[in-house]
Design a protein around this motif. Structure first.
Motif, PDB file in Angstrom:
ATOM      1  N   SER A 137       0.817  -1.212   0.000  1.00 28.77           N
ATOM      2  CA  SER A 137       0.000   0.000   0.000  1.00 28.77           C
ATOM      3  C   SER A 137       0.850   1.261   0.000  1.00 28.77           C
ATOM      4  N   SER A 138       1.970   1.235   0.714  1.00 26.13           N
ATOM      5  CA  SER A 138       2.894   2.354   0.801  1.00 26.13           C
ATOM      6  C   SER A 138       4.258   1.763   1.119  1.00 26.13           C
ATOM      7  N   PRO A 139       5.320   2.561   1.109  1.00 28.69           N
ATOM      8  CA  PRO A 139       6.644   1.984   1.367  1.00 28.69           C
ATOM      9  C   PRO A 139       6.737   1.181   2.657  1.00 28.69           C
ATOM     10  N   LEU A 140       5.918   1.501   3.658  1.00 24.72           N
ATOM     11  CA  LEU A 140       6.046   0.843   4.959  1.00 24.72           C
ATOM     12  C   LEU A 140       4.782   0.124   5.402  1.00 24.72           C
ATOM     13  N   THR A 141       3.784  -0.035   4.521  1.00 26.00           N
ATOM     14  CA  THR A 141       2.572  -0.773   4.860  1.00 26.00           C
ATOM     15  C   THR A 141       2.182  -1.691   3.707  1.00 26.00           C
ATOM     16  N   CYS A 142       1.480  -2.764   4.040  1.00 27.34           N
ATOM     17  CA  CYS A 142       1.128  -3.724   3.005  1.00 27.34           C
ATOM     18  C   CYS A 142      -0.148  -4.473   3.378  1.00 27.34           C
ATOM     19  N   VAL A 143      -0.613  -5.280   2.433  1.00 25.45           N
ATOM     20  CA  VAL A 143      -1.742  -6.182   2.641  1.00 25.45           C
ATOM     21  C   VAL A 143      -1.193  -7.606   2.612  1.00 25.45           C
ATOM     22  N   CYS A 144      -1.550  -8.419   3.617  1.00 21.12           N
ATOM     23  CA  CYS A 144      -1.034  -9.780   3.711  1.00 21.12           C
ATOM     24  C   CYS A 144      -2.168 -10.797   3.640  1.00 21.12           C
ATOM     25  N   ARG A 145      -1.818 -11.966   3.171  1.00 17.32           N
ATOM     26  CA  ARG A 145      -2.769 -13.081   3.139  1.00 17.32           C
ATOM     27  C   ARG A 145      -2.205 -14.221   3.974  1.00 17.32           C
ATOM     28  N   THR A 146      -2.965 -14.660   4.977  1.00 13.27           N
ATOM     29  CA  THR A 146      -2.516 -15.738   5.846  1.00 13.27           C
ATOM     30  C   THR A 146      -2.595 -17.072   5.122  1.00 13.27           C
ATOM     31  N   GLU A 147      -2.019 -18.109   5.737  1.00 16.08           N
ATOM     32  CA  GLU A 147      -2.036 -19.427   5.124  1.00 16.08           C
ATOM     33  C   GLU A 147      -3.460 -19.981   5.028  1.00 16.08           C
ATOM     34  N   SER A 148      -4.366 -19.469   5.884  1.00 18.48           N
ATOM     35  CA  SER A 148      -5.761 -19.904   5.827  1.00 18.48           C
ATOM     36  C   SER A 148      -6.575 -19.096   4.818  1.00 18.48           C
ATOM     37  N   GLY A 149      -5.933 -18.076   4.175  1.00 20.63           N
ATOM     38  CA  GLY A 149      -6.602 -17.280   3.159  1.00 20.63           C
ATOM     39  C   GLY A 149      -7.201 -15.983   3.663  1.00 20.63           C
ATOM     40  N   ARG A 150      -7.030 -15.664   4.934  1.00 19.18           N
ATOM     41  CA  ARG A 150      -7.580 -14.416   5.475  1.00 19.18           C
ATOM     42  C   ARG A 150      -6.710 -13.229   5.051  1.00 19.18           C
ATOM     43  N   ILE A 151      -7.361 -12.123   4.675  1.00 23.88           N
ATOM     44  CA  ILE A 151      -6.663 -10.920   4.239  1.00 23.88           C
ATOM     45  C   ILE A 151      -6.512  -9.961   5.415  1.00 23.88           C
ATOM     46  N   LEU A 152      -5.290  -9.498   5.655  1.00 29.53           N
ATOM     47  CA  LEU A 152      -4.992  -8.517   6.698  1.00 29.53           C
ATOM     48  C   LEU A 152      -4.532  -7.238   6.023  1.00 29.53           C
ATOM     49  N   GLU A 153      -5.241  -6.137   6.247  1.00 29.58           N
ATOM     50  CA  GLU A 153      -4.909  -4.863   5.611  1.00 29.58           C
ATOM     51  C   GLU A 153      -4.146  -3.959   6.578  1.00 29.58           C
ATOM     52  N   ASP A 154      -3.450  -2.967   5.999  1.00 31.76           N
ATOM     53  CA  ASP A 154      -2.703  -1.967   6.774  1.00 31.76           C
ATOM     54  C   ASP A 154      -1.727  -2.612   7.750  1.00 31.76           C
ATOM     55  N   VAL A 155      -1.024  -3.634   7.292  1.00 30.26           N
ATOM     56  CA  VAL A 155       0.003  -4.274   8.116  1.00 30.26           C
ATOM     57  C   VAL A 155       1.292  -3.462   7.992  1.00 30.26           C
ATOM     58  N   LYS A 156       1.838  -3.036   9.123  1.00 33.77           N
ATOM     59  CA  LYS A 156       3.062  -2.235   9.124  1.00 33.77           C
ATOM     60  C   LYS A 156       4.279  -3.128   8.920  1.00 33.77           C
ATOM     61  N   GLN A 157       5.298  -2.555   8.282  1.00 35.05           N
ATOM     62  CA  GLN A 157       6.508  -3.316   8.010  1.00 35.05           C
ATOM     63  C   GLN A 157       7.155  -3.830   9.291  1.00 35.05           C
ATOM     64  N   ASP A 158       7.111  -3.017  10.379  1.00 39.57           N
ATOM     65  CA  ASP A 158       7.761  -3.455  11.616  1.00 39.57           C
ATOM     66  C   ASP A 158       7.003  -4.573  12.322  1.00 39.57           C
ATOM     67  N   MET A 159       5.836  -4.966  11.791  1.00 40.55           N
ATOM     68  CA  MET A 159       5.125  -6.129  12.322  1.00 40.55           C
ATOM     69  C   MET A 159       5.622  -7.424  11.685  1.00 40.55           C
ATOM     70  N   LEU A 160       6.492  -7.303  10.686  1.00 39.00           N
ATOM     71  CA  LEU A 160       6.919  -8.457   9.903  1.00 39.00           C
ATOM     72  C   LEU A 160       8.430  -8.609   9.926  1.00 39.00           C
ATOM     73  N   GLU A 161       8.881  -9.806   9.612  1.00 37.94           N
ATOM     74  CA  GLU A 161      10.301 -10.037   9.384  1.00 37.94           C
ATOM     75  C   GLU A 161      10.451 -10.976   8.198  1.00 37.94           C
ATOM     76  N   THR A 162      11.618 -10.936   7.588  1.00 39.40           N
ATOM     77  CA  THR A 162      11.858 -11.758   6.405  1.00 39.40           C
ATOM     78  C   THR A 162      11.945 -13.233   6.788  1.00 39.40           C
ATOM     79  N   VAL A 163      11.640 -14.086   5.819  1.00 41.18           N
ATOM     80  CA  VAL A 163      11.706 -15.534   6.004  1.00 41.18           C
ATOM     81  C   VAL A 163      12.730 -16.102   5.034  1.00 41.18           C
ATOM     82  N   ILE A 164      13.591 -16.982   5.529  1.00 43.54           N
ATOM     83  CA  ILE A 164      14.565 -17.656   4.673  1.00 43.54           C
ATOM     84  C   ILE A 164      14.040 -19.057   4.364  1.00 43.54           C
ATOM     85  N   PRO A 165      13.894 -19.414   3.091  1.00 41.20           N
ATOM     86  CA  PRO A 165      13.371 -20.752   2.758  1.00 41.20           C
ATOM     87  C   PRO A 165      14.295 -21.852   3.273  1.00 41.20           C
TER      88      PRO A 165
END
Length: 224
Positions: A137-165
């Motif tokens: 949505s903006s440089p520091l906010t996004c929309v996420c989809r959970t593994e169950s398919g639920r959509i989460l809006e206005d998620v801040k970047q500092d709520m997330l961290e990168t995942v290494i496969p």
């Protein structure tokens, strides 16, 4: 795939030909074709020249005031080197600097697999769960989809961290640094040093060693 604001036609374009805009800019320009006329570029050039003229005038005035203050300090026996005068920045420059700083710090990108680390959001319901970045949505906010398919809006970047496969051969995107935005394949991991050897996709297919902090599991389309 992009749905055009005028006509509603769906077209396919390269992601590198697109630029993210906020809702205000979209509402203002999405259906405004006057910007494509011959007069509009001329008007924009005139506006730029006028802005540059005002800035030069402000700079001259600030230098004049600074010179007067320096002379006054010398008359009063004070060295100009002891007191530095800071020129006030224009609001437009401050906004542009802030936006550039956000862009540099932002690592969000669509189709990244990330981990949710905010314990307070929804009472910790999604804490430590993995999800997919559906849209930015903006440089520091996004929309996420959970593994169950639920959509989460206005998620801040500092709520997330990168995942290494977990598997070698999985694809990652470089989210920070020199190779930011490039996609590659993990060739080898150095878990003790928290880094991996990644073969980047591109003309040269370079293999570079990157910290876990600058790469993230990528699930989107690739050049191959």
């Amino acid at each position: 795939m992009v749905k055009l604001a005028i006509g509603g036609k769906v077209v396919t374009v390269s992601q590198f030909a697109l630029r993210l805009v906020n809702s205000t800019e979209y509402n203002k320009y999405a259906k405004d074709l006057s910007r494509l006329s011959k007069a509009e570029p001329q008007k924009q050039q005139q506006d730029v020249k006028e802005e540059q003229r005002r800035e030069r005038s402000q700079d001259r005035e600030q230098r004049r005031q600074g010179d007067e203050e320096t002379r006054e300090q010398r008359r009063n026996g004070h060295s100009s080197s002891k007191e530095k005068r800071h020129r006030p920045r224009s609001p437009e420059k401050e906004k542009e600097k802030k936006r550039q700083k956000q862009d540099e710090q932002s690592w969000l990108h669509r189709d990244l697999r990330v981990r949710f680390i905010d314990k307070r959001y929804k009472g910790g319901k999604y804490y430590n769960s993995k999800m997919l970045v559906e849209d930015v949505s903006s440089p520091l906010t996004c929309v996420c989809r959970t593994e169950s398919g639920r959509i989460l809006e206005d998620v801040k970047q500092d709520m997330l961290e990168t995942v290494i496969p977990k598997e070698d051969g999985d694809h990652v995107m470089v989210v920070l640094g020199k190779h930011r935005g490039q996609v590659g394949k993990i060739l080898h991991r150095e878990r003790q040093k928290s880094r991996a050897l990644v073969q980047l996709e591109g003309e040269n297919d370079d293999a570079v060693t990157l910290s876990y902090d600058v790469i993230c599991h990528y699930t989107g389309m690739r050049e191959d």
